[in-house]
Design an enzyme around this catalytic site. Structure first.
Site, PDB file in Angstrom:
ATOM      1  N   ILE A 139      39.770 -32.081 -15.340  1.00  0.00           N
ATOM      2  CA  ILE A 139      39.089 -33.348 -15.668  1.00  0.00           C
ATOM      3  C   ILE A 139      37.586 -33.162 -15.868  1.00  0.00           C
ATOM      4  O   ILE A 139      36.917 -34.061 -16.379  1.00  0.00           O
ATOM      5  CB  ILE A 139      39.350 -34.463 -14.626  1.00  0.00           C
ATOM      6  N   THR A 141      40.065 -43.846  -1.161  1.00  0.00           N
ATOM      7  CA  THR A 141      40.609 -43.650   0.180  1.00  0.00           C
ATOM      8  C   THR A 141      39.918 -44.549   1.205  1.00  0.00           C
ATOM      9  O   THR A 141      38.737 -44.890   1.041  1.00  0.00           O
ATOM     10  CB  THR A 141      40.416 -42.173   0.589  1.00  0.00           C
ATOM     11  N   ASP A 142      40.656 -44.848   2.270  1.00  0.00           N
ATOM     12  CA  ASP A 142      40.036 -45.628   3.362  1.00  0.00           C
ATOM     13  C   ASP A 142      38.929 -44.835   4.062  1.00  0.00           C
ATOM     14  O   ASP A 142      38.134 -45.407   4.809  1.00  0.00           O
ATOM     15  CB  ASP A 142      41.102 -46.093   4.371  1.00  0.00           C
ATOM     16  N   GLU A 143      38.861 -43.521   3.811  1.00  0.00           N
ATOM     17  CA  GLU A 143      37.852 -42.696   4.488  1.00  0.00           C
ATOM     18  C   GLU A 143      36.431 -43.021   4.044  1.00  0.00           C
ATOM     19  O   GLU A 143      35.476 -42.634   4.710  1.00  0.00           O
ATOM     20  CB  GLU A 143      38.140 -41.203   4.269  1.00  0.00           C
ATOM     21  N   TYR A 180      34.457 -34.460   1.986  1.00  0.00           N
ATOM     22  CA  TYR A 180      35.498 -35.073   1.142  1.00  0.00           C
ATOM     23  C   TYR A 180      35.203 -36.556   0.935  1.00  0.00           C
ATOM     24  O   TYR A 180      35.159 -37.055  -0.193  1.00  0.00           O
ATOM     25  CB  TYR A 180      36.873 -34.881   1.790  1.00  0.00           C
ATOM     26  N   LYS A 203      34.251 -38.781  -2.468  1.00  0.00           N
ATOM     27  CA  LYS A 203      35.051 -39.922  -2.941  1.00  0.00           C
ATOM     28  C   LYS A 203      34.176 -41.186  -3.010  1.00  0.00           C
ATOM     29  O   LYS A 203      34.362 -42.030  -3.886  1.00  0.00           O
ATOM     30  CB  LYS A 203      36.250 -40.167  -2.006  1.00  0.00           C
ATOM     31  N   PRO A 215      49.573 -27.680  15.769  1.00  0.00           N
ATOM     32  CA  PRO A 215      48.169 -27.807  16.189  1.00  0.00           C
ATOM     33  C   PRO A 215      47.726 -29.264  16.257  1.00  0.00           C
ATOM     34  O   PRO A 215      47.866 -30.015  15.284  1.00  0.00           O
ATOM     35  CB  PRO A 215      47.401 -27.058  15.086  1.00  0.00           C
TER      36      PRO A 215
HETATM   37  P1  NAD Z   1      46.894 -33.623  -3.829  1.00  0.00           P
HETATM   38  O1  NAD Z   1      45.877 -32.692  -3.296  1.00  0.00           O
HETATM   39  O2  NAD Z   1      48.308 -33.500  -3.389  1.00  0.00           O
HETATM   40  O3  NAD Z   1      46.922 -33.535  -5.431  1.00  0.00           O
HETATM   41  C1  NAD Z   1      45.745 -33.459  -6.207  1.00  0.00           C
HETATM   42  C2  NAD Z   1      46.157 -33.116  -7.632  1.00  0.00           C
HETATM   43  O4  NAD Z   1      44.969 -33.096  -8.442  1.00  0.00           O
HETATM   44  C3  NAD Z   1      46.796 -31.726  -7.762  1.00  0.00           C
HETATM   45  O5  NAD Z   1      47.926 -31.796  -8.608  1.00  0.00           O
HETATM   46  C4  NAD Z   1      45.700 -30.879  -8.394  1.00  0.00           C
HETATM   47  O6  NAD Z   1      46.203 -29.814  -9.189  1.00  0.00           O
HETATM   48  C5  NAD Z   1      44.983 -31.926  -9.240  1.00  0.00           C
HETATM   49  N1  NAD Z   1      43.581 -31.560  -9.528  1.00  0.00           N
HETATM   50  C6  NAD Z   1      42.635 -31.139  -8.634  1.00  0.00           C
HETATM   51  N2  NAD Z   1      41.480 -30.873  -9.276  1.00  0.00           N
HETATM   52  C7  NAD Z   1      41.685 -31.164 -10.586  1.00  0.00           C
HETATM   53  C8  NAD Z   1      40.872 -31.106 -11.741  1.00  0.00           C
HETATM   54  N3  NAD Z   1      39.584 -30.706 -11.679  1.00  0.00           N
HETATM   55  N4  NAD Z   1      41.399 -31.472 -12.926  1.00  0.00           N
HETATM   56  C9  NAD Z   1      42.707 -31.880 -13.017  1.00  0.00           C
HETATM   57  N5  NAD Z   1      43.526 -31.939 -11.956  1.00  0.00           N
HETATM   58  C10 NAD Z   1      43.026 -31.588 -10.746  1.00  0.00           C
HETATM   59  O7  NAD Z   1      46.332 -35.082  -3.544  1.00  0.00           O
HETATM   60  P2  NAD Z   1      47.120 -36.405  -3.121  1.00  0.00           P
HETATM   61  O8  NAD Z   1      47.331 -36.374  -1.662  1.00  0.00           O
HETATM   62  O9  NAD Z   1      48.245 -36.607  -4.048  1.00  0.00           O
HETATM   63  O10 NAD Z   1      45.973 -37.470  -3.417  1.00  0.00           O
HETATM   64  C11 NAD Z   1      45.848 -38.043  -4.715  1.00  0.00           C
HETATM   65  C12 NAD Z   1      44.637 -38.960  -4.727  1.00  0.00           C
HETATM   66  O11 NAD Z   1      44.777 -39.962  -3.711  1.00  0.00           O
HETATM   67  C13 NAD Z   1      43.320 -38.258  -4.423  1.00  0.00           C
HETATM   68  O12 NAD Z   1      42.330 -38.829  -5.242  1.00  0.00           O
HETATM   69  C14 NAD Z   1      43.052 -38.564  -2.959  1.00  0.00           C
HETATM   70  O13 NAD Z   1      41.668 -38.585  -2.699  1.00  0.00           O
HETATM   71  C15 NAD Z   1      43.656 -39.948  -2.848  1.00  0.00           C
HETATM   72  N6  NAD Z   1      44.160 -40.329  -1.522  1.00  0.00           N
HETATM   73  C16 NAD Z   1      45.077 -39.540  -0.876  1.00  0.00           C
HETATM   74  C17 NAD Z   1      45.601 -39.978   0.341  1.00  0.00           C
HETATM   75  C18 NAD Z   1      46.634 -39.155   1.101  1.00  0.00           C
HETATM   76  O14 NAD Z   1      46.999 -39.546   2.204  1.00  0.00           O
HETATM   77  N7  NAD Z   1      47.132 -38.059   0.565  1.00  0.00           N
HETATM   78  C19 NAD Z   1      45.194 -41.201   0.891  1.00  0.00           C
HETATM   79  C20 NAD Z   1      44.221 -41.942   0.206  1.00  0.00           C
HETATM   80  C21 NAD Z   1      43.734 -41.518  -1.013  1.00  0.00           C
HETATM   81  O1  DAU Z   2      42.951 -41.690   5.196  1.00  0.00           O
HETATM   82  C1  DAU Z   2      43.300 -41.237   3.919  1.00  0.00           C
HETATM   83  C2  DAU Z   2      43.121 -39.740   3.860  1.00  0.00           C
HETATM   84  O2  DAU Z   2      44.210 -39.182   4.591  1.00  0.00           O
HETATM   85  C3  DAU Z   2      43.097 -39.186   2.442  1.00  0.00           C
HETATM   86  O3  DAU Z   2      41.983 -39.693   1.769  1.00  0.00           O
HETATM   87  C4  DAU Z   2      43.049 -37.647   2.459  1.00  0.00           C
HETATM   88  O4  DAU Z   2      43.161 -37.156   1.132  1.00  0.00           O
HETATM   89  C5  DAU Z   2      44.229 -37.145   3.273  1.00  0.00           C
HETATM   90  O5  DAU Z   2      44.136 -35.738   3.394  1.00  0.00           O
HETATM   91  C6  DAU Z   2      44.234 -37.785   4.665  1.00  0.00           C
HETATM   92  O6  DAU Z   2      43.112 -37.298   5.455  1.00  0.00           O
HETATM   93  P1  DAU Z   2      43.261 -36.993   7.014  1.00  0.00           P
HETATM   94  O7  DAU Z   2      42.178 -36.083   7.411  1.00  0.00           O
HETATM   95  O8  DAU Z   2      43.408 -38.251   7.787  1.00  0.00           O
HETATM   96  O9  DAU Z   2      44.718 -36.258   6.979  1.00  0.00           O
HETATM   97  P2  DAU Z   2      45.243 -34.926   7.670  1.00  0.00           P
HETATM   98  O10 DAU Z   2      46.717 -34.878   7.410  1.00  0.00           O
HETATM   99  O11 DAU Z   2      44.443 -33.742   7.323  1.00  0.00           O
HETATM  100  O12 DAU Z   2      45.026 -35.245   9.204  1.00  0.00           O
HETATM  101  C7  DAU Z   2      45.585 -36.406   9.825  1.00  0.00           C
HETATM  102  C8  DAU Z   2      45.086 -36.444  11.253  1.00  0.00           C
HETATM  103  O13 DAU Z   2      45.687 -35.366  11.983  1.00  0.00           O
HETATM  104  C9  DAU Z   2      43.596 -36.244  11.398  1.00  0.00           C
HETATM  105  O14 DAU Z   2      43.138 -37.004  12.504  1.00  0.00           O
HETATM  106  C10 DAU Z   2      43.452 -34.752  11.697  1.00  0.00           C
HETATM  107  C11 DAU Z   2      44.706 -34.448  12.480  1.00  0.00           C
HETATM  108  N1  DAU Z   2      45.275 -33.102  12.333  1.00  0.00           N
HETATM  109  C12 DAU Z   2      45.445 -32.600  11.071  1.00  0.00           C
HETATM  110  C13 DAU Z   2      46.009 -31.363  10.856  1.00  0.00           C
HETATM  111  C14 DAU Z   2      46.174 -30.804   9.461  1.00  0.00           C
HETATM  112  C15 DAU Z   2      45.706 -32.398  13.447  1.00  0.00           C
HETATM  113  O15 DAU Z   2      45.569 -32.861  14.594  1.00  0.00           O
HETATM  114  N2  DAU Z   2      46.288 -31.170  13.250  1.00  0.00           N
HETATM  115  C16 DAU Z   2      46.448 -30.601  12.000  1.00  0.00           C
HETATM  116  O16 DAU Z   2      46.959 -29.458  11.890  1.00  0.00           O
END
Ligand code: NAD
Ligand code: DAU
Length: 335
Positions: A60, A124-126, A149, A153, A204
């Site tokens: 992108i 994201t809510d973050e 991160y 965002k 962990p």
């Molecule tokens: P993910 O890491 O699983 O997937 C990200 C995708 O983006 C991958 O397919 C990767 O190849 C692609 N990508 C990365 N850099 C790119 C680039 N420069 N050009 C084109 N493609 C690229 O992420 P996800 O968990 O599916 O999250 C998707 C979106 O939702 C993100 O914007 C993330 O910030 C947001 N989000 C995720 C969560 C969650 O809990 N996973 C919650 C809230 C918001």
């Molecule tokens: O809140 C939305 C966000 O949720 C998204 O924007 C992010 O893309 C997504 O990665 C996620 O972020 P978190 O940091 O909340 O998710 P994660 O799964 O990494 O961690 C969830 C919680 O668990 C967090 O408090 C950290 C903790 N954790 C995580 C890992 C990987 C552990 O305790 N042990 C672990 O090994």
């Protein structure tokens, strides 16, 4: 009508596409994804032979690549593409600024010039930062990100709002809480813990494990995104949460019970730097305006997710070994 989905080979984007192409057979979906470590085309295997689905490998941040791939009649850009893992952003933030900030601006510029109908940006809510007990993050509160991160965002959100304000672009931002479900890369808490629990390996737990997150099943999230895309109001932000606020230790105890493993697998490790204590999104605006609410309860969603990982251990194995990278070459020829 065509929609241009970025990051559609990731966890949430692939769920969105799997649903959308089946539910909207007259609409072409272009999945534009650079296939970083998080991009896994196996996630699209159930739909990748459908005539209304097309994959284009590209970044992108690469203006020419986006221009070459975006269709003339583009009804919407749905921007999932991002570096998404907080721990990686602590190790190295530059990739997050590159993709999440510069990539978003590149898409905004091209969308404006191409007169794209709507720009839906997935946030994201973050971005709100850690909430106090009994405090809820509403759409109009000031942003207060903590991790690199979340900061990237937040910057992207500001650029999206600036494009709406300055150029009158039709943009919408959604902010979702923690997603879980099938096809999630096993670096995030739940897929990592499920895989480890199934093998009887330690899980962990960062710090005291009393951090709180609101867990939403990915299918509830993508259903909300579809509604926002069709019926959301231009210029607005919508919160999407799961109504499942849980502390990490409680999530993991429910998980271990579901898998049938002892709590002794929980292993406290050094805490994440700057670890946000509590995220809590207030979604009342989304319920009120769009009539959407989450439908999948945590126990039910988690049991289905555990069953999926149990039935798809080959996917987990290929993802962990890096073998999933071969799929692109098999499907589309040379990388
Ligand atoms: P993910 O890491 O699983 O997937 C990200 C995708 O983006 C991958 O397919 C990767 O190849 C692609 N990508 C990365 N850099 C790119 C680039 N420069 N050009 C084109 N493609 C690229 O992420 P996800 O968990 O599916 O999250 C998707 C979106 O939702 C993100 O914007 C993330 O910030 C947001 N989000 C995720 C969560 C969650 O809990 N996973 C919650 C809230 C918001
Ligand atoms: O809140 C939305 C966000 O949720 C998204 O924007 C992010 O893309 C997504 O990665 C996620 O972020 P978190 O940091 O909340 O998710 P994660 O799964 O990494 O961690 C969830 C919680 O668990 C967090 O408090 C950290 C903790 N954790 C995580 C890992 C990987 C552990 O305790 N042990 C672990 O090994």
């Amino acid at each position: 009508m065509s929609i241009f989905v970025t990051g559609g080979a990731g966890f949430i984007g692939s769920q969105f596409i799997r649903d959308w192409v089946v539910q909207n057979p007259d609409e072409l979906v272009i999945n534009f994804d650079s296939l970083t470590y998080a991009g896994n085309l196996e996630n699209l295997a159930p739909v990748d032979k459908l005539p209304n689905y097309r994959m284009v490998k590209g970044d992108i941040c690469d203006e020419n690549a986006v221009l070459a791939a975006i269709p003339e009649d583009c009804a919407a850009v749905v921007n999932f593409a991002a570096e998404s893992h907080v721990d990686r952003s602590i190790l190295s933030a530059k990739e997050f600024v590159q993709t999440n900030v510069l990539g978003t601006q590149t898409l905004l510029d091209i969308s404006r010039h191409k007169k794209v109908g709507r720009f839906l940006h997935i946030s994201t809510d973050e971005v709100g930062g850690s909430m106090e007990p009994n405090q809820w993050f509403t759409e109009d509160m000031p942003l207060n990100p903590s991790s690199p991160y979340a900061a990237s965002k937040t910057a992207a959100e500001h650029l999206v709002r600036a494009a709406s304000h300055t150029f009158g672009m039709d943009t919408i931002i959604t902010r979702t809480s923690n997603n879980y479900g099938p096809y999630q890369f096993p670096e995030k808490l739940l897929p990592l813990a499920i895989s480890n629990a199934m093998q009887g390996l330690p899980i962990p737990v960062y710090g005291d494990g009393l951090q709180e997150r609101d867990w939403i099943h990915v299918a509830d999230n993508t259903r909300a995104l579809g509604i926002v895309l069709r019926r959301g109001r231009a210029g607005q932000t919508y919160h999407i949460g799961g109504k499942n606020p849980l502390r990490n230790m409680d999530v993991l105890k429910i998980l271990l019970k579901t898998v049938g493993q002892p709590e002794s697998l929980l292993t406290h490790v050094t805490d994440r730097l700057g670890h946000d204590r509590r995220y809590a999104v207030d979604c009342s605006k989304t319920y009120r305006e769009l009539g959407w609410e989450p439908e999948i309860g945590f126990a039910e969603g988690l049991a289905a997710t555990v069953a999926w990982y149990r039935d798809n251990q080959a996917w987990v194995q290929r993802t962990r070994s890096g073998e999933y990278k071969d799929y692109y070459a098999r499907m589309y020829g040379n990388v």
